[in-house]
Design a protein around this motif. Structure first.
Motif, short mmCIF file in Angstrom:
data_model
loop_
_atom_site.label_atom_id
_atom_site.label_comp_id
_atom_site.label_asym_id
_atom_site.label_seq_id
_atom_site.Cartn_x
_atom_site.Cartn_y
_atom_site.Cartn_z
N SER A 49 75.55 73.37 64.61
CA SER A 49 75.85 72.04 63.43
C SER A 49 76.76 71.90 62.69
CB SER A 49 74.75 71.38 62.61
OG SER A 49 73.70 70.97 64.10
N TRP A 52 74.67 66.14 55.00
CA TRP A 52 72.89 66.52 54.98
C TRP A 52 72.57 65.43 53.85
CZ3 TRP A 52 74.51 71.86 56.52
CH2 TRP A 52 74.98 72.15 57.62
N GLY A 106 68.83 63.47 54.27
CA GLY A 106 67.93 63.96 53.74
C GLY A 106 66.80 62.97 52.34
N LEU A 155 68.20 68.95 51.06
CA LEU A 155 69.16 69.08 51.92
C LEU A 155 68.44 70.13 52.88
CD1 LEU A 155 73.08 69.97 52.45
CD2 LEU A 155 72.12 71.77 50.59
N GLN A 156 68.50 70.93 52.95
CA GLN A 156 67.84 71.67 53.76
C GLN A 156 66.49 70.91 54.39
OE1 GLN A 156 67.02 76.10 52.59
NE2 GLN A 156 69.48 75.83 51.44
N GLY A 176 67.88 66.63 55.40
CA GLY A 176 68.85 66.85 55.31
C GLY A 176 69.37 67.37 56.63
N THR A 177 69.59 68.62 56.86
CA THR A 177 69.94 69.32 57.53
C THR A 177 68.79 69.99 58.91
OG1 THR A 177 70.72 70.93 55.53
CG2 THR A 177 70.74 72.40 57.89
N THR A 178 67.54 69.95 58.23
CA THR A 178 66.87 70.32 59.90
C THR A 178 66.01 69.08 60.22
OG1 THR A 178 66.61 72.31 58.46
CG2 THR A 178 64.28 71.14 60.59
N SER A 213 65.78 65.31 59.83
CA SER A 213 67.47 64.12 60.07
C SER A 213 68.13 64.32 61.59
CB SER A 213 67.87 64.48 59.09
OG SER A 213 67.33 63.81 58.27
N ARG A 214 68.17 65.91 62.78
CA ARG A 214 68.66 66.11 63.33
C ARG A 214 68.27 64.96 64.33
NH1 ARG A 214 70.65 71.47 64.41
NH2 ARG A 214 69.62 71.16 66.36
#
Length: 215
Positions: free
Chosen positions: A89, A96, A100, A132-133, A136-138, A140-141
């Motif tokens: 991504s 993110w 998140g 964040l990680q 958000g990053t993971t 919310s994919r």
């Protein structure tokens, strides 16, 4: 069967049940079980993309080493079904963080502010990484529904006996559209990997079934 009675719908679809069982296998750490779980999820109707997402998100809860080994174990199954991992991504920290915060609020509901306060008290860094990680990053994919993600998380937390987080995510699954029956079934599907005693304890700490969303 009387005409006015219909069979009850299963607590989880076959596809979701397969992804939940796979998540328990990932948490258990046995590559043979992970491969079998991946095949079972596909046979149950899960798409290769959904399977990949369930594998990928496991790093949040069992760490990079076990997630990497799970990807090695399930990789041949994905390949046989014509799936290749997409490009990474685009890096978007601000997006993110927004995603998140939104998802974490949905999962935790009225307990969101208390969660953030508690996490910042434990570690401001970890609180930031969680949004964040994690959310958000993971989490919310695209590629896997939010309730299904939470059912898979419930399975991982049951298998690893993370009771505090299990209680939160049992409630969170309902907050994002899951059901109490779905959470209970997600816990029960861990028995092959985790054993009967751990499943009983998981059901106990979630009240025998997922707590009501108002709780």
């Amino acid at each position: 069967m009387p005409a006015d009675r219909r069979p009850e719908a299963p607590a989880l679809s076959r596809a979701d049940a397969g992804l939940v069982a796979l998540s328990a296998a990932i948490a258990g750490g046995d590559p043979v079980s992970v491969t079998a779980g991946a095949e079972g999820a596909i046979d149950g109707g899960a798409s290769p993309g959904a399977l990949y997402e369930a594998l990928l998100q496991s790093y949040l809860f069992v760490g990079f080493p076990r997630a990497i080994e799970a990807l090695f174990a399930a990789g041949p199954v994905l390949k046989r079904h014509g799936f290749a991992p997409p490009e990474a991504s685009r890096v978007d920290p601000e997006g993110w963080i927004r995603a998140g915060e939104d998802l974490c609020r949905r999962v935790y509901g009225r307990n969101y502010e208390k969660l953030i306060e508690t996490m910042r008290g434990l570690s401001p860094d970890l609180a930031s990484w969680m949004i964040l990680q994690g959310y958000g990053t993971t989490l919310s994919r695209p590629g896997l529904g939010t309730a299904t993600r939470e059912y898979c998380v419930v399975a991982i937390l049951t298998t690893t006996r993370m009771w505090r987080q299990l209680r939160s995510h049992a409630l969170g699954a309902i907050n994002v559209g899951g059901t109490r029956a779905g959470v209970r079934r997600s816990i029960e599907l861990c028995q092959t990997v985790a054993g009967e005693a751990i499943v009983r304890e998981a059901l106990r700490v979630t009240g025998g079934e997922a707590p009501d969303a108002r709780g």
